[in-house]
Design an enzyme around this catalytic site. Structure first.
Site, PDB file in Angstrom:
ATOM      1  CG  PHE A 109      -9.292 -45.839  10.407  1.00  0.00           C
ATOM      2  CD1 PHE A 109      -8.054 -46.657  10.886  1.00  0.00           C
ATOM      3  CD2 PHE A 109      -8.845 -44.491  10.354  1.00  0.00           C
ATOM      4  CE1 PHE A 109      -6.928 -46.583  10.468  1.00  0.00           C
ATOM      5  CE2 PHE A 109      -7.536 -44.073  10.379  1.00  0.00           C
ATOM      6  CZ  PHE A 109      -6.487 -45.131  10.502  1.00  0.00           C
ATOM      7  CB  SER A 177     -16.021 -46.872   8.477  1.00  0.00           C
ATOM      8  OG  SER A 177     -14.796 -46.076   7.754  1.00  0.00           O
ATOM      9  CG  MET A 178     -11.134 -48.816   7.879  1.00  0.00           C
ATOM     10  SD  MET A 178      -9.516 -48.911   8.243  1.00  0.00           S
ATOM     11  CE  MET A 178      -8.653 -48.082   7.140  1.00  0.00           C
ATOM     12  CD1 TRP A 202     -12.298 -46.071   3.077  1.00  0.00           C
ATOM     13  CD2 TRP A 202     -10.969 -47.542   3.331  1.00  0.00           C
ATOM     14  NE1 TRP A 202     -10.998 -45.581   2.593  1.00  0.00           N
ATOM     15  CE2 TRP A 202     -10.181 -46.764   2.922  1.00  0.00           C
ATOM     16  CE3 TRP A 202     -10.456 -48.811   3.829  1.00  0.00           C
ATOM     17  CZ2 TRP A 202      -8.918 -46.799   2.562  1.00  0.00           C
ATOM     18  CZ3 TRP A 202      -8.920 -49.086   3.663  1.00  0.00           C
ATOM     19  CH2 TRP A 202      -8.123 -48.032   2.951  1.00  0.00           C
ATOM     20  CG  ASP A 223     -19.033 -41.962   2.826  1.00  0.00           C
ATOM     21  OD1 ASP A 223     -18.060 -41.388   3.224  1.00  0.00           O
ATOM     22  OD2 ASP A 223     -19.330 -43.122   3.427  1.00  0.00           O
ATOM     23  CG  HIS A 255     -17.909 -42.195   6.457  1.00  0.00           C
ATOM     24  ND1 HIS A 255     -17.725 -43.294   5.421  1.00  0.00           N
ATOM     25  CD2 HIS A 255     -16.752 -42.681   7.503  1.00  0.00           C
ATOM     26  CE1 HIS A 255     -16.708 -44.467   5.924  1.00  0.00           C
ATOM     27  NE2 HIS A 255     -16.320 -43.911   7.146  1.00  0.00           N
TER      28      HIS A 255
END
Length: 308
Positions: A109, A177-178, A202, A223, A255
């Site tokens: 993201f 992440s995303m 995520w 994280d 993270h």
């Protein structure tokens, strides 16, 4: 008349010389036979798995910043990309080893390709074609990033200038992440993928019982953006028990640890990709028995031995 052999008529020094010559000849024969057997064993092993690439791995070789292959790269403009934002393809320079398995990697993201670019040359130098991509927008959600990972794989295998170097049957996806959430989405949508590695992933979807792709979940103990208790751990626990799967929780990590060069991420990603994209069982030794907690590993779970 008494018969004499050449040895019995020869002085002691000469007899010793003859014996030494015989020993050397016998030793040479044994070594030659051993070399032939070794050659046959290597040939047979290679014939068992035609996808093996590179020399036999060692702990130091999978931890090295670069593998045995020289790497070249080529850019893919966003203008020529369809369904994703362009990126950079890293690939082994040699053409003598045939085609290679491939992996596409998505950033997270608000992030760009540059945030995961370190993985490109590091993985490619171990014998993969690696495509690090930009997404259509930096705000794209996991489901969109999953579709973009697959669009980038299709570009790589069908339209890219290096498509002839890629084995389109041996593909994997990774993401941060995303992009990690998108990795799970891509594996769910395309069961033919050979490997998936979400990095501190995520996603609002916490359950993935549909996934059939061997999956290595990487989380970080520190994280606070995608805490392992609400993301990586439930992702892992929801995967089918029969699946080749593993959970690596990094120690002393955040993270954003996957955004810079990291030996632990690299060594287990390389081992996972080799084991399941290339079916290279030489790398099983680094995954099974399960790695123990260390200065860089908080926890490692998985099912061993792996199948297939």
């Amino acid at each position: 008349m008494q018969q004499f052999t050449e040895e019995s008529r020869t002085p002691t020094a000469a007899r010793n010389k003859l014996r030494a010559r015989g020993v050397r000849a016998a030793l040479a024969a044994v070594l030659a036979a051993g070399a032939l057997m070794t050659s046959q064993t290597v040939t047979a092993h290679g014939a068992d798995n035609p996808y093996e690439r590179g020399p036999a791995p060692t702990q130091s070789s999978i931890e090295a910043s670069r593998g045995p292959y020289a790497v070249s790269q080529t850019s893919v403009s966003s203008l020529s990309a369809s369904g994703f934002g362009g990126g950079t393809i890293y690939y082994p320079t040699t053409t003598s080893d045939g085609t290679f398995g491939a992996v596409v990697i998505s950033p997270g993201f608000t992030a760009y390709e540059s945030s995961i670019a370190w993985l490109g040359p590091r993985l490619a130098s171990q014998g993969f074609v690696v495509f690090t991509i930009d997404t259509l927008t930096t705000l794209d959600q996991p489901d969109s990033r999953g579709r973009q990972l697959l669009a980038a794989l299709d570009h790589l295998t069908q339209r890219s200038t290096v498509r002839g170097r890629v084995d389109a049957t041996r593909l994997g996806v990774m993401g941060h992440s995303m992009g990690g959430g998108g990795t799970l989405e891509a594996a769910k949508s395309r069961p033919s993928l050979q490997a998936a590695i979400p990095l501190t992933g995520w996603n609002t979807d916490k359950t993935w019982p549909e996934i059939q792709t061997p999956t290595l979940i990487v989380g970080a103990d520190g994280d606070t953006v995608a805490p392992v208790s609400s993301h990586s751990e439930p992702f892992y626990q929801s995967l089918p028990s029969s699946l080749n799967k593993a959970y690596l929780e990094l120690n002393g990590a955040s993270h954003f640890t996957p955004n810079s060069s990291n030996t632990t991420i690299a060594k287990y990603s390389i081992s996972w990709l080799k084991r399941f994209i290339d079916n290279d069982t030489r790398y099983e030794q680094f995954l099974c028995p399960l790695p123990r907690p260390s200065l860089t590993i908080e926890e490692y779970r998985g099912n061993c031995p792996h199948t297939g």
